[in-house]
Design a protein around this motif. Structure first.
Motif, PDB file in Angstrom:
ATOM      1  N   GLY A   1      85.690  45.082  75.609  1.00  0.00           N
ATOM      2  CA  GLY A   1      85.683  44.297  74.373  1.00  0.00           C
ATOM      3  C   GLY A   1      84.618  43.217  74.366  1.00  0.00           C
ATOM      4  O   GLY A   1      84.090  42.896  73.316  1.00  0.00           O
TER       5      GLY A   1
ATOM      6  N   VAL B   1      85.934  22.719  76.074  1.00  0.00           N
ATOM      7  CA  VAL B   1      86.190  24.013  76.715  1.00  0.00           C
ATOM      8  C   VAL B   1      84.936  24.882  76.712  1.00  0.00           C
ATOM      9  O   VAL B   1      84.575  25.472  77.718  1.00  0.00           O
TER      10      VAL B   1
ATOM     11  N   CYS C   1      80.686  42.077  67.826  1.00  0.00           N
ATOM     12  CA  CYS C   1      81.467  40.904  67.432  1.00  0.00           C
ATOM     13  C   CYS C   1      81.929  40.892  65.968  1.00  0.00           C
ATOM     14  O   CYS C   1      83.060  40.468  65.692  1.00  0.00           O
TER      15      CYS C   1
ATOM     16  N   THR D   1      94.544  26.093  78.858  1.00  0.00           N
ATOM     17  CA  THR D   1      93.863  25.407  77.751  1.00  0.00           C
ATOM     18  C   THR D   1      92.921  26.355  77.029  1.00  0.00           C
ATOM     19  O   THR D   1      92.922  26.458  75.808  1.00  0.00           O
ATOM     20  N   GLU D   2      92.127  27.102  77.821  1.00  0.00           N
ATOM     21  CA  GLU D   2      91.135  27.988  77.204  1.00  0.00           C
ATOM     22  C   GLU D   2      91.804  29.013  76.295  1.00  0.00           C
ATOM     23  O   GLU D   2      91.373  29.234  75.178  1.00  0.00           O
TER      24      GLU D   2
ATOM     25  N   CYS E   1      74.138  38.053  71.809  1.00  0.00           N
ATOM     26  CA  CYS E   1      74.907  37.304  72.799  1.00  0.00           C
ATOM     27  C   CYS E   1      74.382  37.394  74.236  1.00  0.00           C
ATOM     28  O   CYS E   1      74.405  36.391  74.955  1.00  0.00           O
TER      29      CYS E   1
ATOM     30  N   GLU F   1      85.465  41.893  64.987  1.00  0.00           N
ATOM     31  CA  GLU F   1      86.624  41.133  65.470  1.00  0.00           C
ATOM     32  C   GLU F   1      87.083  40.061  64.494  1.00  0.00           C
ATOM     33  O   GLU F   1      88.153  39.490  64.671  1.00  0.00           O
TER      34      GLU F   1
ATOM     35  N   THR G   1      88.519  18.947  71.860  1.00  0.00           N
ATOM     36  CA  THR G   1      89.013  19.882  72.874  1.00  0.00           C
ATOM     37  C   THR G   1      88.171  21.158  72.899  1.00  0.00           C
ATOM     38  O   THR G   1      87.729  21.610  73.947  1.00  0.00           O
ATOM     39  N   GLU G   2      87.906  21.694  71.692  1.00  0.00           N
ATOM     40  CA  GLU G   2      87.168  22.956  71.617  1.00  0.00           C
ATOM     41  C   GLU G   2      85.791  22.825  72.257  1.00  0.00           C
ATOM     42  O   GLU G   2      85.382  23.654  73.044  1.00  0.00           O
TER      43      GLU G   2
ATOM     44  N   VAL H   1      92.984  27.507  72.991  1.00  0.00           N
ATOM     45  CA  VAL H   1      91.914  27.210  72.026  1.00  0.00           C
ATOM     46  C   VAL H   1      91.435  28.494  71.340  1.00  0.00           C
ATOM     47  O   VAL H   1      91.290  28.538  70.134  1.00  0.00           O
TER      48      VAL H   1
ATOM     49  N   ASN I   1      73.325  44.674  72.528  1.00  0.00           N
ATOM     50  CA  ASN I   1      73.616  43.562  71.623  1.00  0.00           C
ATOM     51  C   ASN I   1      72.379  42.677  71.622  1.00  0.00           C
ATOM     52  O   ASN I   1      71.969  42.196  72.681  1.00  0.00           O
TER      53      ASN I   1
ATOM     54  N   ILE J   1      91.440  29.336  67.290  1.00  0.00           N
ATOM     55  CA  ILE J   1      90.242  29.670  66.516  1.00  0.00           C
ATOM     56  C   ILE J   1      90.475  30.943  65.716  1.00  0.00           C
ATOM     57  O   ILE J   1      90.198  31.013  64.530  1.00  0.00           O
TER      58      ILE J   1
ATOM     59  N   CYS K   1      81.199  41.221  74.526  1.00  0.00           N
ATOM     60  CA  CYS K   1      79.938  41.644  73.930  1.00  0.00           C
ATOM     61  C   CYS K   1      78.731  41.345  74.797  1.00  0.00           C
ATOM     62  O   CYS K   1      77.598  41.498  74.358  1.00  0.00           O
TER      63      CYS K   1
ATOM     64  N   ILE L   1      82.967  26.479  79.978  1.00  0.00           N
ATOM     65  CA  ILE L   1      82.745  27.904  80.196  1.00  0.00           C
ATOM     66  C   ILE L   1      81.282  28.160  80.510  1.00  0.00           C
ATOM     67  O   ILE L   1      80.941  28.852  81.464  1.00  0.00           O
TER      68      ILE L   1
END
Lengths: 222, 222
Positions: free
Chosen positions: A90, A6, B124, B2-3, A124, B127, A2-3, B6, A121, B10, A92, A10
């Motif tokens: 928030g 997703v 990041c 769903t997103e 990312c 977090e 599933t992860e 997940v 950054n 995590i 990044c 994205i």
């Protein structure tokens, strides 16, 4: 499973939005730069210098990406070009969807060069297309010459790399030989500019290159 | 939906692993610091200075987090303390699961102070809990005094903030008054240290504080 699914969705969705942004900008005759670096390398100050030198020969607009505050947009706005501030609150990095919304806030018929200053950054932002023609990145000498190999992705993807704050070379342990060697090993064809916003060293050369890149894309007569 | 689900899972899983790491470290009598900053602010150099000054009074070990290369672990290893290099291979921060694996590679019975140097990234890493007792962050003067408000999370969460490269204050536009004002507005009780690894300014004070924090946690006689 599933992860993974997703995450794939994205990134796929982001790439689709980025392609739409790129198509829209192409239709409007706009050259778009995704400007990236670590925090504090001097992106905004370079941008101020570039705007001052190029705003009479090119219609420039800026999208400022920051996590919080509108400090950078206020600095850019003082130079008399259209600017939109994005606050990611928030996140990044900038993504294509947020840029799509920012484009709605600009009069695209009045822009030839759009510079998008990404969130500070070194990691990312390089992973997300936002609709740009090229990526340009900044490294400043106090950050150290070991950074290309430690953070390779951004160095690999940049069409131009600006080594900024060269006025501080004598006050830091930055090793130019290591820097050039490692950058060339990651990205043999990238353009490298050395600049200082204090002494103005290299700013003219950078501006000439940016102008040529823009004129070529938008087929403007020199 | 769903997103969101997940992402929640995590982070929840990460917090569970972090709690396990923290419990393991507590059982072993180890004080653990999560050291964070933007790339190039001087984390590794500060760490070298701290190790040299404290290694005779404390058993120190280091976990180095980098995206690629073992450059930092080689630098730390030269100072005669145990070091484990983590390569995240693209990931922009350390998480508790990868730290759990790194802890397996260390002899925990021989450690009193464990310093984990996170990936260079001002966003990041703040977090993700990794099992630390406290977070310590570094900002260097060339990065600019506007950074606390632009990247507030790390400044809010740090028990100590090291303002590094103060030897370059005269060569930059860093505004100490703005820095102190904005940091205090975000985090009124944090400890602020001014350091230079060139002049050694403030390194002794930082080391004394780190030693006291460690002795208090592990209940070691002074």
């Amino acid at each position: 499973m599933t992860e993974i699914k997703v995450v794939t969705n994205i990134l796929k969705t982001n790439d689709e939005f980025a392609a739409q942004n790129q198509q829209l900008l192409a239709e409007k005759g706009i050259f778009c730069i995704n400007l990236m670096s670590a925090p504090g390398s001097g992106k905004t100050t370079i941008l101020e210098k570039v705007i001052d030198r190029l705003k009479n020969s090119l219609k420039i607009a800026v999208i400022e990406g920051d996590i919080y505050t509108s400090k950078d947009a206020e600095r850019i706005g003082a130079h008399g070009v259209p600017v939109v501030q994005i606050n990611t609150e928030g996140a990044c990095h900038l993504d294509a969807n947020i840029i799509r919304k920012a484009l709605d806030a600009l009069d695209l018929s009045q822009i030839e060069l759009l510079i998008i200053e990404n969130v500070g950054n070194l990691v990312c932002p390089a992973e997300f297309l936002i609709g740009e023609d090229i990526k340009v990145m900044v490294l400043s000498t106090p950050e150290g010459s070991d950074k290309p190999l430690k953070y390779p992705l951004m160095f690999e993807k940049a069409r131009a790399i600006v080594l900024n704050k060269v006025d501080l070379l004598g006050s830091t342990s930055f090793n130019k030989e290591e820097f050039y060697h490692d950058v060339r090993s990651l990205n043999p064809t990238t353009n490298i500019f050395e600049t200082s916003c204090v002494t103005q060293h290299g700013i003219g050369e950078l501006c000439d290159w940016l102008k040529n890149q823009t004129y070529t894309k938008i087929k403007k007569e020199r």
